[in-house]
Write a protein that holds these residues in place. Structure first.
Motif, PDB file in Angstrom:
ATOM      1  N   GLU A  13     -81.943  15.390 -87.894  1.00  0.00           N
ATOM      2  CA  GLU A  13     -80.526  15.710 -88.077  1.00  0.00           C
ATOM      3  C   GLU A  13     -80.023  16.603 -86.946  1.00  0.00           C
ATOM      4  OE1 GLU A  13     -79.272  15.816 -92.626  1.00  0.00           O
ATOM      5  OE2 GLU A  13     -80.985  17.134 -92.263  1.00  0.00           O
ATOM      6  N   LEU A  14     -80.861  17.545 -86.513  1.00  0.00           N
ATOM      7  CA  LEU A  14     -80.451  18.432 -85.424  1.00  0.00           C
ATOM      8  C   LEU A  14     -80.376  17.681 -84.096  1.00  0.00           C
ATOM      9  CD1 LEU A  14     -82.378  21.766 -86.138  1.00  0.00           C
ATOM     10  CD2 LEU A  14     -79.925  21.364 -86.283  1.00  0.00           C
ATOM     11  N   GLN A  15     -81.325  16.779 -83.865  1.00  0.00           N
ATOM     12  CA  GLN A  15     -81.283  15.982 -82.628  1.00  0.00           C
ATOM     13  C   GLN A  15     -80.066  15.068 -82.625  1.00  0.00           C
ATOM     14  OE1 GLN A  15     -85.113  14.166 -83.024  1.00  0.00           O
ATOM     15  NE2 GLN A  15     -86.142  15.655 -81.709  1.00  0.00           N
ATOM     16  N   ASN A  16     -79.787  14.452 -83.770  1.00  0.00           N
ATOM     17  CA  ASN A  16     -78.561  13.667 -83.953  1.00  0.00           C
ATOM     18  C   ASN A  16     -78.302  12.769 -82.740  1.00  0.00           C
ATOM     19  OD1 ASN A  16     -76.241  12.770 -85.165  1.00  0.00           O
ATOM     20  ND2 ASN A  16     -75.300  14.790 -85.365  1.00  0.00           N
ATOM     21  N   VAL A  17     -79.267  11.913 -82.454  1.00  0.00           N
ATOM     22  CA  VAL A  17     -79.274  11.149 -81.204  1.00  0.00           C
ATOM     23  C   VAL A  17     -78.005  10.329 -81.025  1.00  0.00           C
ATOM     24  CG1 VAL A  17     -80.482   9.347 -79.920  1.00  0.00           C
ATOM     25  CG2 VAL A  17     -81.790  11.078 -81.174  1.00  0.00           C
ATOM     26  N   GLU A  18     -77.536   9.693 -82.090  1.00  0.00           N
ATOM     27  CA  GLU A  18     -76.365   8.815 -81.976  1.00  0.00           C
ATOM     28  C   GLU A  18     -75.126   9.598 -81.544  1.00  0.00           C
ATOM     29  OE1 GLU A  18     -74.157   5.302 -84.602  1.00  0.00           O
ATOM     30  OE2 GLU A  18     -75.344   6.848 -85.613  1.00  0.00           O
ATOM     31  N   CYS A  19     -74.889  10.732 -82.187  1.00  0.00           N
ATOM     32  CA  CYS A  19     -73.713  11.543 -81.843  1.00  0.00           C
ATOM     33  C   CYS A  19     -73.863  12.177 -80.463  1.00  0.00           C
ATOM     34  CB  CYS A  19     -73.495  12.626 -82.897  1.00  0.00           C
ATOM     35  SG  CYS A  19     -73.014  11.999 -84.525  1.00  0.00           S
ATOM     36  N   MET A  20     -75.066  12.694 -80.163  1.00  0.00           N
ATOM     37  CA  MET A  20     -75.274  13.345 -78.872  1.00  0.00           C
ATOM     38  C   MET A  20     -75.135  12.350 -77.724  1.00  0.00           C
ATOM     39  SD  MET A  20     -75.689  16.087 -77.226  1.00  0.00           S
ATOM     40  CE  MET A  20     -76.055  17.266 -78.526  1.00  0.00           C
ATOM     41  N   THR A  21     -75.549  11.105 -77.942  1.00  0.00           N
ATOM     42  CA  THR A  21     -75.395  10.083 -76.907  1.00  0.00           C
ATOM     43  C   THR A  21     -73.924   9.868 -76.574  1.00  0.00           C
ATOM     44  OG1 THR A  21     -77.428   8.966 -77.604  1.00  0.00           O
ATOM     45  CG2 THR A  21     -75.865   7.673 -76.311  1.00  0.00           C
ATOM     46  N   ALA A  22     -73.075   9.859 -77.606  1.00  0.00           N
ATOM     47  CA  ALA A  22     -71.638   9.682 -77.384  1.00  0.00           C
ATOM     48  C   ALA A  22     -71.052  10.875 -76.629  1.00  0.00           C
ATOM     49  CB  ALA A  22     -70.922   9.487 -78.720  1.00  0.00           C
ATOM     50  N   VAL A  23     -71.477  12.092 -76.991  1.00  0.00           N
ATOM     51  CA  VAL A  23     -70.972  13.291 -76.310  1.00  0.00           C
ATOM     52  C   VAL A  23     -71.410  13.290 -74.848  1.00  0.00           C
ATOM     53  CG1 VAL A  23     -71.078  15.809 -76.229  1.00  0.00           C
ATOM     54  CG2 VAL A  23     -70.882  14.655 -78.431  1.00  0.00           C
ATOM     55  N   ARG A  24     -72.673  12.965 -74.595  1.00  0.00           N
ATOM     56  CA  ARG A  24     -73.178  12.944 -73.215  1.00  0.00           C
ATOM     57  C   ARG A  24     -72.483  11.861 -72.388  1.00  0.00           C
ATOM     58  NH1 ARG A  24     -77.975  15.023 -71.337  1.00  0.00           N
ATOM     59  NH2 ARG A  24     -78.441  13.040 -70.299  1.00  0.00           N
ATOM     60  N   ALA A  25     -72.164  10.744 -73.024  1.00  0.00           N
ATOM     61  CA  ALA A  25     -71.448   9.683 -72.304  1.00  0.00           C
ATOM     62  C   ALA A  25     -70.070  10.175 -71.875  1.00  0.00           C
ATOM     63  CB  ALA A  25     -71.331   8.442 -73.183  1.00  0.00           C
ATOM     64  N   GLY A  26     -69.389  10.891 -72.766  1.00  0.00           N
ATOM     65  CA  GLY A  26     -68.084  11.441 -72.408  1.00  0.00           C
ATOM     66  C   GLY A  26     -68.191  12.480 -71.311  1.00  0.00           C
ATOM     67  N   LEU A  27     -69.180  13.369 -71.425  1.00  0.00           N
ATOM     68  CA  LEU A  27     -69.382  14.391 -70.399  1.00  0.00           C
ATOM     69  C   LEU A  27     -69.713  13.754 -69.056  1.00  0.00           C
ATOM     70  CD1 LEU A  27     -69.721  17.414 -69.650  1.00  0.00           C
ATOM     71  CD2 LEU A  27     -72.106  17.227 -70.386  1.00  0.00           C
ATOM     72  N   GLY A  28     -70.542  12.693 -69.095  1.00  0.00           N
ATOM     73  CA  GLY A  28     -70.952  12.022 -67.863  1.00  0.00           C
ATOM     74  C   GLY A  28     -69.824  11.284 -67.169  1.00  0.00           C
ATOM     75  N   SER A  29     -68.727  11.019 -67.888  1.00  0.00           N
ATOM     76  CA  SER A  29     -67.581  10.367 -67.245  1.00  0.00           C
ATOM     77  C   SER A  29     -66.730  11.360 -66.457  1.00  0.00           C
ATOM     78  CB  SER A  29     -66.716   9.663 -68.300  1.00  0.00           C
ATOM     79  OG  SER A  29     -66.065  10.611 -69.140  1.00  0.00           O
ATOM     80  N   LEU A  43     -64.093   9.586 -80.680  1.00  0.00           N
ATOM     81  CA  LEU A  43     -63.715  11.001 -80.734  1.00  0.00           C
ATOM     82  C   LEU A  43     -64.815  11.881 -80.150  1.00  0.00           C
ATOM     83  CD1 LEU A  43     -61.979  11.299 -84.239  1.00  0.00           C
ATOM     84  CD2 LEU A  43     -60.899  11.175 -81.982  1.00  0.00           C
ATOM     85  N   LEU A  44     -66.068  11.550 -80.424  1.00  0.00           N
ATOM     86  CA  LEU A  44     -67.184  12.306 -79.845  1.00  0.00           C
ATOM     87  C   LEU A  44     -67.221  12.129 -78.329  1.00  0.00           C
ATOM     88  CD1 LEU A  44     -69.906  11.551 -82.533  1.00  0.00           C
ATOM     89  CD2 LEU A  44     -69.034  13.818 -81.956  1.00  0.00           C
ATOM     90  N   HIS A  45     -66.903  10.922 -77.869  1.00  0.00           N
ATOM     91  CA  HIS A  45     -66.821  10.663 -76.430  1.00  0.00           C
ATOM     92  C   HIS A  45     -65.740  11.545 -75.802  1.00  0.00           C
ATOM     93  CE1 HIS A  45     -65.665   8.453 -72.743  1.00  0.00           C
ATOM     94  NE2 HIS A  45     -66.927   8.057 -72.720  1.00  0.00           N
ATOM     95  N   PHE A  46     -64.602  11.656 -76.484  1.00  0.00           N
ATOM     96  CA  PHE A  46     -63.515  12.502 -75.977  1.00  0.00           C
ATOM     97  C   PHE A  46     -63.916  13.975 -76.011  1.00  0.00           C
ATOM     98  CE2 PHE A  46     -59.384  14.753 -76.805  1.00  0.00           C
ATOM     99  CZ  PHE A  46     -58.889  14.612 -75.512  1.00  0.00           C
ATOM    100  N   PHE A  47     -64.670  14.372 -77.029  1.00  0.00           N
ATOM    101  CA  PHE A  47     -65.180  15.742 -77.095  1.00  0.00           C
ATOM    102  C   PHE A  47     -66.042  16.042 -75.869  1.00  0.00           C
ATOM    103  CE2 PHE A  47     -68.632  18.550 -79.055  1.00  0.00           C
ATOM    104  CZ  PHE A  47     -67.957  19.721 -78.764  1.00  0.00           C
ATOM    105  N   GLY A  48     -66.914  15.100 -75.499  1.00  0.00           N
ATOM    106  CA  GLY A  48     -67.721  15.272 -74.292  1.00  0.00           C
ATOM    107  C   GLY A  48     -66.861  15.363 -73.046  1.00  0.00           C
ATOM    108  N   GLN A  49     -65.806  14.552 -72.990  1.00  0.00           N
ATOM    109  CA  GLN A  49     -64.893  14.623 -71.846  1.00  0.00           C
ATOM    110  C   GLN A  49     -64.233  15.993 -71.755  1.00  0.00           C
ATOM    111  OE1 GLN A  49     -62.318  11.117 -72.470  1.00  0.00           O
ATOM    112  NE2 GLN A  49     -63.196  10.274 -70.588  1.00  0.00           N
ATOM    113  N   LEU A  50     -63.844  16.546 -72.899  1.00  0.00           N
ATOM    114  CA  LEU A  50     -63.201  17.864 -72.889  1.00  0.00           C
ATOM    115  C   LEU A  50     -64.150  18.940 -72.369  1.00  0.00           C
ATOM    116  CD1 LEU A  50     -61.068  18.024 -76.167  1.00  0.00           C
ATOM    117  CD2 LEU A  50     -60.277  17.806 -73.814  1.00  0.00           C
ATOM    118  N   LEU A  51     -65.445  18.822 -72.686  1.00  0.00           N
ATOM    119  CA  LEU A  51     -66.413  19.777 -72.148  1.00  0.00           C
ATOM    120  C   LEU A  51     -66.422  19.704 -70.621  1.00  0.00           C
ATOM    121  CD1 LEU A  51     -69.467  19.316 -74.586  1.00  0.00           C
ATOM    122  CD2 LEU A  51     -67.668  21.046 -74.679  1.00  0.00           C
TER     123      LEU A  51
END
Length: 536
Positions: free
Chosen positions: A370-386, A237-245
């Motif tokens: 918690e603010l860096q939230n590396v695991e979640c941000m990595t998923a969002v960036r992966a979606g955006l990068g696609s 879902l986070l990956h899809f969120f990045g894709q939507l961005l």
């Protein structure tokens, strides 16, 4: 000074609706009201002639960067080679105008199109009955999750389309609503993005968390990524969120998302500020940390009171030396409400004079992680990068990527008026057209956003348009231009008729109301009481 001047020029050009390349140095001036902006206040004591000469130099630099230099730089090497041109360019990105960055970014996006006109757009089917009445019974029923399930089997290359332009833009996918007869694709696509943003910033989905500082009346309405371990389904879902961005960037549809600055810093790869970002995200924790760091060495009562306050806020405990006195251990409550140990055996380690600074650093470190939230941000960036090349983020600051993705949270009425067409014999000087613009000028920003949502199914509209760089034939960025046309048919008195819209075309069908009061009444009825956002 140069960075402040670039920020000021960016703001001035937004106000004048031109690019910095078309701004003459003699048009650069500073007003005493600019002192309210701390980013440009340092320019007030600089002679205006010096500012104009410096702007001319920056203007020449940006023209050269845009035309000759930036297209040749390999931006992917930024984080690999510290002395590469890309790394140096990243350090100097504050000297590049926002419009220069967007121009280069748009060229790259159009050059990386992977779905051509020969391929049909993917289509998803959404069931509006699942969210009828605004009450979503399960996260699985949200538009966000419905779309994520259906697009999970679509290759991301099929979502990489050219930038939206003209009256019939190409979007990443088409949307069909069960039981709805919707003509055109633009209105339903824009409504989908609006609804998804609404879901993300609600309790229907758990991907975003309200900013903890809101409890202290700071940054109310802002959100951060929920800082907690994620399952595979949540990662998708986070990956899809990045894709939507990325999809929104290619579609030039500003998303009505209110995310804290730390999110955008993580997206572009900038480190967090341990003071400012902590204060913005969780001002209560920030105040606790500062109190621990500044507590007087000789004031034991102050430390006890501080420990008692934290104990009462987060957990209860007693000192083994004095059972009646509350104590504070090396634990703290996360943003999601879970009490965690700040070190191994933290629940049995009591905060004292000797380790209070260690405790303060541990609490600060917990919140920053918690603010860096590396695991979640990595998923969002992966979606955006696609969807878009991530190296483009090298040039952008956190504020600029937010601006490119979410636009401005207010409506510039003068810009909208300059991008309006009058059809079927209507003219700007017609009395009911003048009533229309006068009524909009009387609206609050909240009402203007509702009018835009009513007219074109998106709450925010682009604050810039390619037409400012060319002649009248230059293609507008959707949904511009707004079109005002007469109502369908001629039956009935004008004052008894209602305003209709064609959301796909951003067309307002406006009856010839006889007074300003009637115009205000009908406009407010339209934006507050409309039932079907797809029919207008």
């Amino acid at each position: 000074m140069d960075v402040a001047l670039v920020q000021y020029i960016n703001r001035l050009c937004r106000h004048l609706a031109i690019t910095p390349s078309r701004l003459h140095p003699h048009e650069v001036y500073l007003d005493p009201s600019d002192a309210a902006d701390p980013r440009v206040a340092c320019l007030l004591n600089v002679p205006v002639e010096s500012l104009r000469l410096r702007f001319a130099l920056l203007q020449s630099l940006n023209n050269s960067l845009e035309s000759f230099f930036l297209p040749l730089v390999e931006l992917r090497q930024t984080h690999t080679y510290q002395n590469s041109i890309a790394a140096l360019l990243s350090e100097a990105k504050g000297l590049i105008f926002y419009d220069t960055k967007v121009t280069v970014m748009n060229r790259v996006l159009n050059a990386t199109v992977q779905r051509t006109a020969d391929h049909a757009a993917p289509e998803i089917t959404l069931d509006p009955l699942e969210i009828v009445g605004g009450e979503i019974r399960s996260s699985e029923n949200t538009y966000f999750c419905q779309a994520a399930r259906q697009l999970s089997c679509v290759p991301s290359s099929q979502l990489c389309v050219k930038l939206a332009s003209g009256g019939d833009p190409t979007y990443a996918f088409n949307i069909r609503f069960t039981g709805e007869e919707v003509h055109g694709t633009s209105g339903s696509f824009r409504h989908f993005l609006w609804q998804v943003c609404k879901e993300l910033q609600s309790s229907a989905l758990s991907l975003l968390l309200p900013c903890p500082s809101a409890a202290a009346n700071r940054n109310k309405g802002k959100y951060i990524l929920t800082p907690c371990p994620i399952s595979y389904a949540e990662e998708q879902l986070l990956h899809f969120f990045g894709q939507l961005l990325g999809i929104a960037i290619r579609a030039d549809v500003p998303l009505p998302l209110d995310l804290l600055g730390s999110f955008w810093k993580g997206l572009v790869g900038e480190p967090l500020d341990s003071e400012q970002d902590l204060q913005e995200a969780d001002v209560l924790t920030y105040n606790y940390v500062k109190k621990f760091e500044n507590v007087s060495v000789t004031d034991e009562t102050e430390l006890e009171a501080l420990c008692a306050e934290i104990s009462s806020q987060h957990h209860s405990g007693e000192s083994p030396d004095s059972p009646s006195r509350p104590c504070c251990t090396f634990t703290y409550v996360t943003m999601t409400g879970e009490e965690v140990e700040l070190c191994q055996g933290g629940r049995s380690l009591i905060v004292s004079w000797q380790n209070k600074d260690v405790y303060a650093r541990a609490v600060r470190s917990l919140r920053l992680r918690e603010l860096q939230n590396v695991e979640c941000m990595t998923a969002v960036r992966a979606g955006l990068g696609s969807i878009i090349p991530l190296q483009l983020l090298t040039m952008l600051s956190p504020i600029e990527i937010e601006l490119r993705t979410c636009g401005l949270p207010y409506i510039n009425l003068e810009f909208l008026k300059a991008h309006t067409m009058y059809q079927v014999g209507l003219m700007e000087t017609d009395q009911h057209i003048e009533f229309f613009w006068t009524a909009l000028e009387m609206f609050t920003q909240e009402e203007l956003c509702k009018f835009i949502k009513f007219a074109c199914n998106q709450e925010r509209i682009p604050f810039t348009c390619p037409c400012k760089d060319g002649g009248p034939d230059t293609a507008h960025v959707p949904p511009y231009p707004m079109k005002i046309a007469p109502p369908d048919g001629a039956a009935g008195q004008p004052d008894s008729r209602y305003i209709r819209v064609e959301t796909c075309m951003f067309m307002v069908k406006l009856p010839q109301y006889t007074s300003l009061d009637v115009m205000l009444e009908k406009l407010r009825y339209a934006i507050h009481y409309r039932e079907d956002p797809l029919s207008g």
